[in-house]
Design an enzyme around this catalytic site. Structure first.
Site, mmCIF file in Angstrom:
data_model
loop_
_atom_site.group_PDB
_atom_site.id
_atom_site.type_symbol
_atom_site.label_atom_id
_atom_site.label_comp_id
_atom_site.label_asym_id
_atom_site.label_seq_id
_atom_site.Cartn_x
_atom_site.Cartn_y
_atom_site.Cartn_z
ATOM 1 N N ARG A 170 16.603 14.699 28.620
ATOM 2 C CA ARG A 170 18.020 15.057 28.718
ATOM 3 C C ARG A 170 18.683 15.108 27.343
ATOM 4 O O ARG A 170 18.168 14.555 26.370
ATOM 5 C CB ARG A 170 18.763 13.976 29.514
ATOM 6 C CG ARG A 170 18.502 14.029 31.000
ATOM 7 C CD ARG A 170 19.101 12.797 31.672
ATOM 8 N NE ARG A 170 19.048 12.935 33.112
ATOM 9 C CZ ARG A 170 19.137 11.927 33.960
ATOM 10 N NH1 ARG A 170 19.276 10.693 33.517
ATOM 11 N NH2 ARG A 170 19.094 12.144 35.260
ATOM 12 N N GLY A 228 36.813 4.824 16.660
ATOM 13 C CA GLY A 228 37.050 5.180 15.258
ATOM 14 C C GLY A 228 38.423 5.765 15.008
ATOM 15 O O GLY A 228 38.771 6.103 13.880
ATOM 16 N N ARG A 236 34.322 -3.662 20.114
ATOM 17 C CA ARG A 236 35.286 -4.569 19.491
ATOM 18 C C ARG A 236 35.081 -6.023 19.868
ATOM 19 O O ARG A 236 35.731 -6.906 19.315
ATOM 20 C CB ARG A 236 36.702 -4.152 19.905
ATOM 21 C CG ARG A 236 37.329 -3.238 18.919
ATOM 22 C CD ARG A 236 38.602 -2.610 19.361
ATOM 23 N NE ARG A 236 39.549 -3.446 20.062
ATOM 24 C CZ ARG A 236 40.717 -2.972 20.509
ATOM 25 N NH1 ARG A 236 41.039 -1.704 20.300
ATOM 26 N NH2 ARG A 236 41.546 -3.742 21.145
ATOM 27 N N ARG A 282 23.948 13.884 29.957
ATOM 28 C CA ARG A 282 24.678 12.706 30.419
ATOM 29 C C ARG A 282 25.561 12.191 29.291
ATOM 30 O O ARG A 282 25.261 12.381 28.112
ATOM 31 C CB ARG A 282 23.705 11.600 30.837
ATOM 32 C CG ARG A 282 22.894 11.927 32.064
ATOM 33 C CD ARG A 282 23.739 11.835 33.333
ATOM 34 N NE ARG A 282 22.936 11.962 34.519
ATOM 35 C CZ ARG A 282 22.641 13.116 35.135
ATOM 36 N NH1 ARG A 282 23.099 14.263 34.633
ATOM 37 N NH2 ARG A 282 21.900 13.132 36.227
ATOM 38 N N GLY A 284 44.760 -3.773 17.151
ATOM 39 C CA GLY A 284 43.563 -3.967 17.976
ATOM 40 C C GLY A 284 42.688 -5.066 17.390
ATOM 41 O O GLY A 284 42.585 -5.174 16.169
ATOM 42 N N THR A 306 49.573 -2.381 10.553
ATOM 43 C CA THR A 306 49.977 -3.721 10.120
ATOM 44 C C THR A 306 50.336 -3.717 8.629
ATOM 45 O O THR A 306 51.287 -4.377 8.209
ATOM 46 C CB THR A 306 48.831 -4.725 10.398
ATOM 47 O OG1 THR A 306 48.511 -4.630 11.782
ATOM 48 C CG2 THR A 306 49.226 -6.139 10.044
ATOM 49 N N GLY A 349 45.254 -3.630 10.564
ATOM 50 C CA GLY A 349 44.835 -2.313 10.098
ATOM 51 C C GLY A 349 45.985 -1.573 9.424
ATOM 52 O O GLY A 349 46.925 -2.203 8.903
ATOM 53 N N ASP A 360 37.422 0.525 12.759
ATOM 54 C CA ASP A 360 37.477 1.945 12.372
ATOM 55 C C ASP A 360 37.151 2.184 10.887
ATOM 56 O O ASP A 360 36.839 3.313 10.501
ATOM 57 C CB ASP A 360 38.869 2.524 12.662
ATOM 58 C CG ASP A 360 39.259 2.388 14.119
ATOM 59 O OD1 ASP A 360 38.352 2.239 14.957
ATOM 60 O OD2 ASP A 360 40.463 2.417 14.414
HETATM 61 O O1 F6P Z 1 41.749 0.699 15.935
HETATM 62 C C1 F6P Z 1 40.756 0.157 16.691
HETATM 63 C C2 F6P Z 1 40.616 0.889 17.975
HETATM 64 O O2 F6P Z 1 39.620 0.222 18.723
HETATM 65 C C3 F6P Z 1 40.305 2.375 17.875
HETATM 66 O O3 F6P Z 1 38.983 2.617 17.527
HETATM 67 C C4 F6P Z 1 40.742 2.836 19.243
HETATM 68 O O4 F6P Z 1 41.102 4.197 19.204
HETATM 69 C C5 F6P Z 1 41.925 1.993 19.522
HETATM 70 O O5 F6P Z 1 41.791 0.832 18.729
HETATM 71 C C6 F6P Z 1 42.111 1.544 20.947
HETATM 72 O O6 F6P Z 1 43.348 0.913 21.038
HETATM 73 P P1 F6P Z 1 43.879 -0.002 22.214
HETATM 74 O O7 F6P Z 1 43.407 -1.396 21.946
HETATM 75 O O8 F6P Z 1 45.362 0.093 22.079
HETATM 76 O O9 F6P Z 1 43.361 0.542 23.493
#
Ligand code: F6P
Length: 343
Positions: free
Chosen positions: A172, A180, A269, A260, A15, A115, A112, A137
């Protein structure tokens, strides 16, 4: 390999996260300017290495990317050592072939946990490999921090700040789900920075009863709203529901308080890295280039007690860095009256 490494490859895998371009720049510029190496960037993670798709990274290509989000190389979740249905090629063999054909002296894998595992496999297959830990994460074993985390915490904190005012206006309960994976770092840090009342993380078992009790108590004390920060990876008793949905539904059901839910998702990200992530990614990148110049392969660059260091990939692969339930910040949070849903 002749005495000095002359040509290296870089890829970004898994990711994406803020700071990847800063790390590419840090490795590339140091390798070129300080050590006179040539640098190749593989596109789309390990797929680029399997398909021999790459771009030359010269100084001009590495300029102007420090503040850019995403990765100029692209990324993918390709795992070359994991055979999937329909796979016809021996991907590790292709990688070895292309590494040799391109005359590489080292491959830098920015990624990560997954990798780092692949990097270790490649090292065992005889390639020279260096790992650079990244992920929002913050769960890579062997380092105190990954780049991407600080930016994600900043984004999540701003979102929580904004929820406070609307929660207060409407009296609320507001549930915010943050990313994470199986670790609670983002929830813990953003929850603390944003003044969350309840923080739920995968490392600490919660009960709905405890969560509702805390919210009801706040209402009794004339605190008209509550903020619940939930990590996406908390344990859930049913499937097909997200963590935030499950917690919000149950708060409303058992307390009757209007609730909510917000799922922050990929916003965490995206975009430009924070100043701290730019610095960490640059330090990691430059440190990785130094390891290569010294011929110290099979290692991941890391941060320990604020100092740049390295750790053998053999010690990293396959492990996770989770929040210890007695982590100092958890204890401090409890002392402030913040609930983790377990009391
Ligand atoms: O590892 C980073 C992360 O953004 C996690 O926090 C999340 O669970 C996952 O990647 C989402 O992955 P993808 O990009 O495969 O949807």
């Amino acid at each position: 390999m002749s005495d000095k490494p002359k040509r290296i490859g870089i890829l970004t895998a898994g990711g994406d996260c803020p700071g990847l371009n800063a790390a590419i720049r840090g490795v590339g510029k140091t390798a070129i300017v300080e050590h006179g190496m040539e640098v190749i960037g593989f596109t789309a993670g390990f797929s680029g290495l399997i398909n021999k798709e790459f771009v030359m990274l010269d100084e001009s290509r590495l300029s102007g990317i420090l503040t850019l989000g995403g990765t100029i190389l692209g990324t993918s979740r390709e795992k070359p050592f994991k055979m999937t249905e329909g796979d016809q090629n021996d991907k590790p063999a292709l990688i070895k072939k292309h590494y040799a054909e391109l005359g590489l002296d080292c491959l830098v894998c920015i990624g990560g946990n997954g990798t780092m595992k692949t990097a270790l496999h490649l090292q065992r297959e005889g390639l020279n490999v260096i790992g650079i830990p990244k992920t929002i994460d913050n769960d890579v074993f062997g380092t105190d921090e990954t780049f991407g985390f600080d930016s994600a915490v900043g984004i999540a904190t701003e979102a929580i700040d904004r929820l406070h005012t609307t929660a207060n206006s409407h009296q609320r309960a507001m549930v915010i789900e943050v990313m994470g994976h199986n670790a609670g770092w983002i929830a813990l840090y953003a929850g603390m920075a944003g003044g969350g009342d309840i923080i739920l993380i995968p490392e600490i078992d919660y009960t709905i009863g405890s969560v509702c009790k805390k919210i009801e108590k706040r209402f009794e004390k004339k605190k008209p709203y509550s903020i619940v920060v939930v990590a996406e990876g908390i344990k859930l008793p049913k499937k097909n529901v997200t963590a935030g949905q499950f917690i919000a539904e149950n708060i409303q059901l058992f307390t009757g308080i209007e609730t909510r839910e917000t799922r922050l998702g990929y916003i965490q990200r995206g975009g430009s890295p924070s100043p701290m992530d730019r610095i960490l990614a640059t330090r990691y990148g430059a440190g990785a280039a130094e390891l290569i110049a010294q011929g110290e392969f099979g290692k991941m660059i890391a941060l320990k007690g604020g100092e740049l260091t390295s750790i053998p990939l053999e010690e990293v692969g396959g492990k996770l860095r989770l929040v210890a339930p007695d982590h100092n910040l958890v204890i401090k949070a409890r002392n402030l009256g913040i609930s983790f849903g377990d009391d």
